[in-house]
Each structure stands twice: as structure tokens, then as C-alpha cells.
Design an enzyme around this catalytic site. Structure first.
Site, mmCIF file in Angstrom:
data_model
loop_
_atom_site.group_PDB
_atom_site.id
_atom_site.type_symbol
_atom_site.label_atom_id
_atom_site.label_comp_id
_atom_site.label_asym_id
_atom_site.label_seq_id
_atom_site.Cartn_x
_atom_site.Cartn_y
_atom_site.Cartn_z
ATOM 1 N N HIS A 1 0.872 -1.176 0.000
ATOM 2 C CA HIS A 1 0.000 0.000 0.000
ATOM 3 C C HIS A 1 0.914 1.233 0.000
ATOM 4 O O HIS A 1 2.013 1.182 0.542
ATOM 5 C CB HIS A 1 -0.844 -0.035 1.273
ATOM 6 C CG HIS A 1 -1.934 0.984 1.325
ATOM 7 N ND1 HIS A 1 -1.694 2.290 1.667
ATOM 8 C CD2 HIS A 1 -3.258 0.891 1.091
ATOM 9 C CE1 HIS A 1 -2.844 2.955 1.646
ATOM 10 N NE2 HIS A 1 -3.807 2.133 1.306
ATOM 11 N N LYS B 1 -10.562 -0.908 10.444
ATOM 12 C CA LYS B 1 -10.721 -2.029 9.524
ATOM 13 C C LYS B 1 -11.121 -3.296 10.270
ATOM 14 O O LYS B 1 -11.326 -4.345 9.675
ATOM 15 C CB LYS B 1 -9.426 -2.262 8.746
ATOM 16 C CG LYS B 1 -9.088 -1.131 7.764
ATOM 17 C CD LYS B 1 -7.956 -1.535 6.861
ATOM 18 C CE LYS B 1 -7.232 -0.351 6.262
ATOM 19 N NZ LYS B 1 -7.972 0.288 5.173
ATOM 20 N N ASP C 1 3.053 -4.683 8.175
ATOM 21 C CA ASP C 1 1.866 -3.848 8.022
ATOM 22 C C ASP C 1 0.646 -4.762 8.129
ATOM 23 O O ASP C 1 0.323 -5.505 7.203
ATOM 24 C CB ASP C 1 1.923 -3.148 6.657
ATOM 25 C CG ASP C 1 0.616 -2.457 6.290
ATOM 26 O OD1 ASP C 1 -0.354 -2.523 7.075
ATOM 27 O OD2 ASP C 1 0.558 -1.860 5.199
ATOM 28 N N GLN D 1 -4.456 -5.148 6.809
ATOM 29 C CA GLN D 1 -5.436 -6.066 6.211
ATOM 30 C C GLN D 1 -5.491 -7.419 6.909
ATOM 31 O O GLN D 1 -6.367 -8.218 6.609
ATOM 32 C CB GLN D 1 -5.103 -6.281 4.723
ATOM 33 C CG GLN D 1 -5.251 -5.039 3.876
ATOM 34 C CD GLN D 1 -6.685 -4.523 3.841
ATOM 35 O OE1 GLN D 1 -7.647 -5.298 3.931
ATOM 36 N NE2 GLN D 1 -6.847 -3.223 3.707
ATOM 37 N N CYS E 1 -4.667 2.464 -3.878
ATOM 38 C CA CYS E 1 -3.414 2.985 -3.298
ATOM 39 C C CYS E 1 -2.255 2.022 -3.494
ATOM 40 O O CYS E 1 -1.375 1.900 -2.639
ATOM 41 C CB CYS E 1 -3.562 3.328 -1.822
ATOM 42 S SG CYS E 1 -4.714 4.664 -1.531
#
Lengths: 414, 149
Positions: free
Chosen positions: A131, A234, A208, A211, A372
Site C-alpha cells: 500500500h 478495519k 503492516d 489487512q 493505493c
């Protein structure tokens, strides 16, 4: 209300849906079908209640006040730290730093650990599927330090090419910053293996988890990652709050990020003593309300049961993949064996934006565009995709509505 | 109400479009009409499809060029997305051939009247507002270049 018992034994999506008031609304005169969960998930009533309860019951600034409201607010805020620590199996609560979200977490690490440790000619490894939030902070750091950004390539199926990653590692590698799961393809990356290889080369690893934290069990100790970042919004929590986990010795020795209140112990002109972890990195009055309500989201997910959620989402993914594949001219991008619950696709001769507009007209919210991840779109030579991403409250019937809407749209557009 | 030299005024064309859209009961029908307009939009010559003619702020790619002739501005544009092409087609129908002053001043009320603002323009991603802004920027630039005293 949620039963107070631990994990629910059975999963019934229709009962789960009742916890999310927004799912009752209509869009363009049709029942809302919300498939943009990878961008932001909807909030259960318990999270909304937690926000309201905070403001109606015990709103006050935290940590410094001696009065009852300040104590209650502090206790609630710090309870979320405990819940977050438990959620990712952090060895201690001091290693949980609250941020505005994943993006701020990555920027914090780049601007503190990065500025301290990355020197001219050093290398930072990211991947093609990152991302922008996990590209730009490293780009800025590399520019400033005259360091080199190295990029792990991906295969046609949308998976990292592991051998290429191994080739990139060297004694120049200072940090590997890698997405746990891809927001535009769904690919789950083998982060544990990536971390082992990086450590062997003497580099640290930032994962990261934007997600992954909602879909997968996160165990930072088992992964042995040096940093792990994720966002509340999220994973059914409020917007504007996220978590940065870091290894204790790293957090302890990194320079401070922002200066202000809360992050200091003593201030005299000419001499400042910074606060201990985790407060050292939490300058200023934090986002108290949303942080407090994040605990309600974590508890909610735990009660529904991550295993239950994963099983349900896998069924949705399998069904959606199968149905979408049968649409003539449709190609799925991201065909990794291990995926989180999302499908990204392109339809021949049809622009994703047109699909997005016509699907919205049927009440179906999907994401269209480059998500993105422009370098990834460039790799596949496409301007963007249409992405349907699923959450615990989505149903098979909703996927049927998507597929039907798609077929009607394609007929009109092609 | 046409002007003496045969040009229809902006408001006049807007009114025509509003009347055409009043025939449609549903957004399905409106979109079908817009898509049809999009498919009929003449393609932009390839020499104009370059970066400097791209309209920023669109999820799809939009190329827009403008020409100043005898006190009026003529637009040509294209996109890789068909609904956007339909919107372009309407904007060109209303604005192309008008005087810079009028283009700068117009509020393009027809977009609200046919429900387009409410239906589409809330997010920047569809590019409608970016296109309108770019068309007005051209008008302003030509006005300053050719009509400043």
C-alpha cells in the site's frame, strides 16, 4: 446485546448482522450490500454504544487528572491497551503504542528508528504489492538518508517471489517493511519466513497488519516481528486510532517522535526527561473516545470468535471466486493459495469506474481504482480493478446480488 | 432565445437536457442514456492524448483540450470510462461554443436539476467536478489572454 459468554459456539450470519445497525439502510432505494470492508468495516452497536457511553458517562482528559472522571477515562483507555496487547499476544502492555492508524505507525517507525539507524547506502526492502502507506514513508526516509529502496517483485498469481527476496537481502539491508496481506489482491504473505530471513541478514522487520489483523490470528511473539502496525477501523472499531507494537528494546532506544504533553516526565528549559513506554510516543491528548471504543470492537470479535469469522469468510471467498469466474470476460487478479477474504477483478473492455457507478446504483458498495497500490497496478498493466472485500456480516445472497448486478452492468457497458 | 449568430445560450441547452432527463423514471434509465451518449462521443485524436491534457482528480483517465476561436471556446475530450464520456458529452454540449465569460460565470444548474450532483458528485473519484473546474480554468485562461484590457 452480546451475550457475555466467551466465544460463541455457533456462527449465524443473520444474527451477526443484527449487531450492525447500518446494514438496515438502503442505498439508491436498494438494501445496502457493503463489500468495501478492506477500506473500512462497519461498526457493531456495542462499539457505537461505547463511544456514546464515553461521552455521556466519563469524558475527561486522561492520566493527569485527580478527579473521578479522569480516573475512569484513564482506566478505560488503558483497558484498551491491555485488550490490544492480548489481541496480538504482545509480551507486555508497554509495547502497545496508540497511533492514528496504520499509516501513522509506519511513519513513526520510519521517522524514529529509521532516522536513527538507516545511513547512506543502506537498503530498505519493501514489495511491489505494498500500500502507498508502506511505500511513501520509506521513500521519504531513503531520500533523506541517501539510502536505497529495494522492491520484492510479485508473480503473475500475485505472490511474492521468495527467491528474489532472498537475493535482495544483504548486510546493507536495515529494515524490511512488508504487508501481512495485500489490500488489492488479498494475498497473505509468508511473513514468518520473511522475518526469519531478514533477521539472519541482521535486518529488522515491520509488518503492516492493516489487512490481516481483522482476519488472521496475530501472534507477534510467534512471528518474531520487530514492529507490527494495524488500524482499528478495519476491524469493526472506530476510525482515527491504530496500534504500533514494537520490541521492547527497540521502542526503548528509539528517539521520540512528536513532542508535547504526556510524553515527558520533567521539563525544564535546557533539560527534558522523556516519559517511559508507552507514553514516550503518545504526545498530546490522544484520541481517547475512539481508543476506549476499540476495546468494544476487540471484545466483539473475540466473542463472535475469529475461527468462526474466518470459516465464514472463507466460504464467502470461495463462493464469490467461483461465481465471478463464470462471468464472461472477467479476470481475477490475485490467485494466491492463501488469501484474505477479498476478490479483485477486471472485466474485459469495461472500466472499473463504470462498474462501480452502476453497482452503487444497485446498492452494492465495491471499491474501484488502484487501491493505493499504483506500482502493483503498473506491474499488471491495468489502471485499476474492482474489489469486493468481505466481512463477518456478508452473505452468500449478497454475492448473488453483486454477480447479478455485474452481469447487468456489463451488458450495458460492453 | 438563441443569439443572433445561431448560438444557443448555456441556460437554453441546460433546459433541453433537463427536459430530456425528465422523461426517465429511474436511474437505470438515466445511466443507460448517459452510457449511450458516452458511446457516441467522437474519439479524441491521439495527438491530444498526452499527460498535459489529463484532468487530475479523476479515477478514470480524462483528456480535455480547448480551443479559442472568434471569442468562443470549443472543447474536445475523451475518457477510458464510458459513463464519464457521457458526462463529458453533456458538458461539451452545454459549454462548447460559448463565450469565456459565460463559461466562467455559469453555475451549471442542470447537473443538480437532473440529480447528477446528488447521485454522483459526492466523491471526487468520478471526476465530474474536476472536469467542470478544468473547463472553467480554460475559459478563464483564454479570457485573460485574449480579452484583458
Amino acid at each position: 446485546m452480546m451475550p457475555s459468554a466467551a466465544v460463541q459456539e455457533s456462527f449465524d450470519v443473520y444474527s451477526v448482522r443484527k449487531h450492525f445497525p447500518i446494514l438496515n439502510r438502503e442505498v439508491k432505494g436498494k438494501p445496502l450490500v457493503y463489500f468495501d470492508n478492506a477500506a473500512s468495516s462497519q461498526k457493531p452497536q456495542v462499539v457505537i454504544d461505547a463511544l456514546v457511553n464515553y461521552y455521556t458517562g466519563f469524558n475527561a482528559n486522561i492520566h493527569r487528572g485527580i478527579h473521578s472522571l479522569a480516573e475512569e477515562a484513564t482506566a478505560a483507555y488503558e483497558a484498551t491497551r491491555d485488550a490490544a496487547a492480548q489481541y496480538i499476544n504482545s509480551p507486555s502492555r508497554e509495547q502497545i503504542i496508540f497511533t492514528r492508524g496504520t499509516t501513522e505507525g509506519i511513519n513513526l517507525v520510519a521517522q524514529t528508528w529509521g532516522r536513527q539507524n538507516v545511513k547512506k547506502g543502506d537498503e530498505i526492502i519493501i514489495s511491489t504489492m505494498e500500500h502507498h502507506s508502506n511505500i511513501v514513508p520509506w521513500y521519504i526516509l531513503a531520500q533523506e538518508k541517501d539510502a536505497v529502496l529495494k522492491v520484492i517483485p510479485v508473480s503473475e498469481t500475485g505472490e511474492l517471489i521468495f527467491e528474489e527476496y532472498e537475493k535482495l537481502l544483504s548486510d546493507k539491508t536495515k529494515i524490511v517493511a512488508i504487508g501481512h496481506a495485500s489490500n488489492s489482491l488479498g494475498t497473505i504473505n509468508p511473513v514468518k519466513k520473511i522475518i526469519q530471513k531478514a533477521h539472519a541478514a541482521g535486518a529488522v522487520v515491520l509488518v503492516d497488519g492493516a489487512q490481516s489483523s481483522v482476519h488472521l490470528d496475530i501472534n507477534v511473539q510467534d512471528l518474531d516481528c520487530d514492529f507490527f502496525v494495524f488500524s482499528s477501523h478495519k476491524m469493526y472499531g472506530p476510525t482515527g486510532v491504530g496500534v504500533l507494537y514494537g520490541k521492547y528494546n527497540l521502542l526503548e532506544t528509539m528517539p521520540v517522535y512528536q513532542g508535547g504533553g504526556e510524553m515527558i516526565k520533567e521539563v525544564e528549559f535546557g533539560r527534558i526527561i522523556y516519559n517511559d513506554l508507552p507514553y514516550k510516543y503518545e504526545a498530546g491528548t490522544p484520541n481517547i473516545a475512539d481508543t476506549v471504543a476499540l476495546k468494544a470492537a476487540i471484545d466483539f470479535v473475540s466473542q463472535i470468535g475469529k475461527e468462526n469469522i474466518r470459516k465464514h469468510e472463507s466460504e464467502l471467498l470461495a463462493y464469490a471466486t467461483n461465481q465471478l469466474q463464470q462471468v464472461p470476460g472477467l479476470k481475477i487478479y490475485g490467485r494466491a493459495k492463501d488469501k484474505v477474504s477479498l476478490v479483485s477483478f477486471v472485466v474485459e473492455k469495461v472500466h472499473p469506474q463504470d462498474l462501480g457507478i452502476l453497482l452503487d446504483n444497485r446498492g452494492v458498495a465495491v471499491r474501484t481504482g488502484h487501491h493505493c497500490t499504483q506500482p502493483l497496478m503498473d506491474f499488471f498493466c491495468i489502471p485499476g480493478t474492482t474489489r469486493a472485500s468481505f466481512a463477518m456480516y456478508n452473505t452468500i445472497e449478497e454475492i448473488d446480488i453483486l454477480v447479478d448486478g455485474l452481469q447487468r452492468a456489463i451488458k450495458k457497458l460492453a | 432565445m438563441s443569439t443572433s449568430n445561431g448560438h444557443k445560450r448555456i441556460e437554453e441547452i441546460e433546459q433541453e437536457i433537463v427536459e430530456e432527463f425528465s422523461l426517465f423514471d429511474t436511474w437505470d434509465d438515466k445511466y443507460e442514456y448517459i452510457i449511450d451518449l458516452g458511446k457516441k462521443l467522437p474519439p479524441l485524436e491521439s495527438q491530444f492524448k498526452k499527460d498535459e491534457n489529463k484532468v487530475r482528480g479523476c479515477q478514470s483517465t480524462v483528456w480535455l483540450v480547448a480551443e479559442y476561436k472568434n471569442g468562443r471556446i470549443y472543447y474536445k475530450a475523451e475518457s477510458d470510462a464510458v459513463i464519464v464520456k457521457g458526462l463529458i458529452s453533456m458538458l461539451i454540449r452545454v459549454l462548447s461554443g460559448q463565450k469565456p465569460d459565460e463559461i466562467v460565470e455559469t453555475k451549471l444548474d442542470f447537473l443538480s436539476e437532473i440529480g447528477m450532483m446528488k447521485h454522483l458528485a459526492q466523491t471526487r473519484s468520478n471526476g465530474l467536478l474536476a472536469m467542470v473546474r478544468q473547463m472553467k480554468n480554460y475559459a478563464l485562461a483564454f479570457k485573460l489572454k485574449h480579452e484583458s484590457v
